[in-house]
Design a protein around this motif. Structure first.
Motif, mmCIF file in Angstrom:
data_model
loop_
_atom_site.group_PDB
_atom_site.id
_atom_site.type_symbol
_atom_site.label_atom_id
_atom_site.label_comp_id
_atom_site.label_asym_id
_atom_site.label_seq_id
_atom_site.Cartn_x
_atom_site.Cartn_y
_atom_site.Cartn_z
ATOM 1 N N TYR A 8 45.287 7.896 83.145
ATOM 2 C CA TYR A 8 46.313 8.190 84.142
ATOM 3 C C TYR A 8 47.547 8.704 83.419
ATOM 4 C CZ TYR A 8 44.025 5.852 88.105
ATOM 5 O OH TYR A 8 43.184 5.511 89.129
ATOM 6 N N ARG A 9 48.386 9.412 84.151
ATOM 7 C CA ARG A 9 49.645 9.920 83.608
ATOM 8 C C ARG A 9 50.742 9.583 84.590
ATOM 9 N NH1 ARG A 9 50.560 11.594 78.814
ATOM 10 N NH2 ARG A 9 48.949 13.152 78.804
ATOM 11 N N GLY A 10 51.891 9.203 84.079
ATOM 12 C CA GLY A 10 53.037 9.012 84.950
ATOM 13 C C GLY A 10 53.672 7.654 84.825
ATOM 14 N N GLY A 11 54.813 7.527 85.462
ATOM 15 C CA GLY A 11 55.590 6.299 85.399
ATOM 16 C C GLY A 11 55.357 5.404 86.593
ATOM 17 N N LEU A 12 56.200 5.541 87.641
ATOM 18 C CA LEU A 12 56.115 4.648 88.790
ATOM 19 C C LEU A 12 54.851 4.857 89.617
ATOM 20 C CD1 LEU A 12 59.830 4.741 89.979
ATOM 21 C CD2 LEU A 12 58.658 2.928 88.696
ATOM 22 N N GLN A 13 54.450 6.070 89.824
ATOM 23 C CA GLN A 13 53.254 6.390 90.601
ATOM 24 C C GLN A 13 52.282 7.181 89.732
ATOM 25 O OE1 GLN A 13 52.478 5.362 93.683
ATOM 26 N NE2 GLN A 13 54.362 4.190 93.719
ATOM 27 N N PRO A 14 51.584 6.503 88.817
ATOM 28 C CA PRO A 14 50.679 7.236 87.922
ATOM 29 C C PRO A 14 49.525 7.878 88.685
ATOM 30 C CG PRO A 14 50.429 4.868 87.629
ATOM 31 C CD PRO A 14 51.567 5.077 88.576
ATOM 32 N N PHE A 15 49.031 8.972 88.165
ATOM 33 C CA PHE A 15 47.941 9.701 88.809
ATOM 34 C C PHE A 15 46.827 9.942 87.782
ATOM 35 C CE2 PHE A 15 51.212 12.493 87.238
ATOM 36 C CZ PHE A 15 50.525 13.462 86.514
ATOM 37 N N PRO A 16 45.560 9.945 88.232
ATOM 38 C CA PRO A 16 44.439 10.125 87.301
ATOM 39 C C PRO A 16 44.384 11.560 86.779
ATOM 40 C CG PRO A 16 43.654 9.949 89.562
ATOM 41 C CD PRO A 16 45.129 9.734 89.603
ATOM 42 N N ILE A 17 44.078 11.701 85.479
ATOM 43 C CA ILE A 17 43.947 13.046 84.901
ATOM 44 C C ILE A 17 42.594 13.267 84.228
ATOM 45 C CG2 ILE A 17 46.413 13.460 84.616
ATOM 46 C CD1 ILE A 17 46.129 12.684 81.665
ATOM 47 N N ASP A 18 41.866 12.200 83.898
ATOM 48 C CA ASP A 18 40.559 12.369 83.254
ATOM 49 C C ASP A 18 39.797 11.056 83.342
ATOM 50 O OD1 ASP A 18 38.475 13.583 81.903
ATOM 51 O OD2 ASP A 18 39.641 14.065 80.117
ATOM 52 N N ASP A 19 38.484 11.142 83.208
ATOM 53 C CA ASP A 19 37.666 9.927 83.175
ATOM 54 C C ASP A 19 36.394 10.190 82.387
ATOM 55 O OD1 ASP A 19 35.945 11.343 84.858
ATOM 56 O OD2 ASP A 19 36.521 10.244 86.644
ATOM 57 N N SER A 64 30.302 3.124 72.556
ATOM 58 C CA SER A 64 31.140 3.262 73.753
ATOM 59 C C SER A 64 32.622 3.122 73.407
ATOM 60 C CB SER A 64 30.732 2.237 74.814
ATOM 61 O OG SER A 64 31.064 0.921 74.436
ATOM 62 N N ARG A 65 32.940 2.250 72.453
ATOM 63 C CA ARG A 65 34.341 2.121 72.033
ATOM 64 C C ARG A 65 34.799 3.367 71.272
ATOM 65 N NH1 ARG A 65 32.532 -3.187 70.790
ATOM 66 N NH2 ARG A 65 32.677 -2.687 68.567
ATOM 67 N N ALA A 66 33.879 4.011 70.550
ATOM 68 C CA ALA A 66 34.225 5.260 69.858
ATOM 69 C C ALA A 66 34.526 6.361 70.882
ATOM 70 C CB ALA A 66 33.095 5.683 68.924
ATOM 71 N N VAL A 67 33.777 6.392 71.970
ATOM 72 C CA VAL A 67 34.056 7.362 73.037
ATOM 73 C C VAL A 67 35.440 7.092 73.616
ATOM 74 C CG1 VAL A 67 33.389 8.114 75.360
ATOM 75 C CG2 VAL A 67 31.636 7.793 73.602
ATOM 76 N N ALA A 68 35.743 5.827 73.898
ATOM 77 C CA ALA A 68 37.074 5.473 74.426
ATOM 78 C C ALA A 68 38.162 5.879 73.436
ATOM 79 C CB ALA A 68 37.143 3.978 74.725
#
Length: 119
Positions: free
Chosen positions: A58-69, A87-91
Motif C-alpha cells: 500500500y502507499r499513502g498516509g491517512l488513507q493508504p491505497f493498494p499499489i501491488d500484490d 516465500s520470505r525471499a519473494v516478500a
C-alpha cells in the motif's frame, strides 16, 4: 471481528507485532507494517518455518491505497522450511522494489502460513 494481532504467528516477537498499524475503512482487519517494520518481520522469521503466502503493498498516509500484490504457492512436494525461505525471499524482493517516496510511505501486509497450518 477478532483482533488481527491474535492471528500473527508466535514467531514474531511482541515488540515487532506492535509496529503493525491496523487499517481502517474497507481494509479494516488488516495489519500493515512500514518498510522498516516489514524488514523486522522478515528478520524475525529468518530461521522459522513461517511462510508468507500472500502480500500487498500500500502507499499513502491517512488513507493508504493498494499499489501491488503477490502470491507464493508451494511447488510440488516442497518442504515447509524450503517454502518458508522462498516465500520470505519473494516478500523481501517487494520490500526492495517499494520504499517510501514523495507520494507517501510504503506499507506491507502479509498473510502468514505456519508449519502447523501447512501440515
Amino acid at each position: 471481528m477478532s483482533d488481527p494481532f491474535e492471528l500473527l504467528p508466535a514467531e514474531i516477537p511482541n515488540p515487532i507485532k506492535a509496529l503493525a498499524r491496523p487499517l481502517t475503512g474497507p481494509d479494516q482487519g488488516l495489519l500493515a507494517w512500514s518498510h522498516l517494520g516489514a524488514r523486522e518481520v522478515l528478520r524475525s522469521l529468518a530461521r522459522s518455518k513461517v511462510g508468507i503466502t500472500r502480500g500487498e503493498v500500500y502507499r499513502g498516509g491517512l488513507q493508504p491505497f493498494p499499489i501491488d500484490d503477490w502470491e507464493c504457492h508451494r511447488v510440488g512436494a516442497e518442504q515447509p522450511r524450503t517454502f518458508a525461505e522462498r516465500s520470505r525471499a519473494v516478500a523481501a524482493s517487494y520490500l526492495a522494489k517499494y520504499s517510501d517516496d514523495t507520494t507517501g510511505p510504503a506499507l506491507f501486509i502479509f498473510d502468514f502460513e505456519t508449519q502447523d497450518a501447512a501440515a
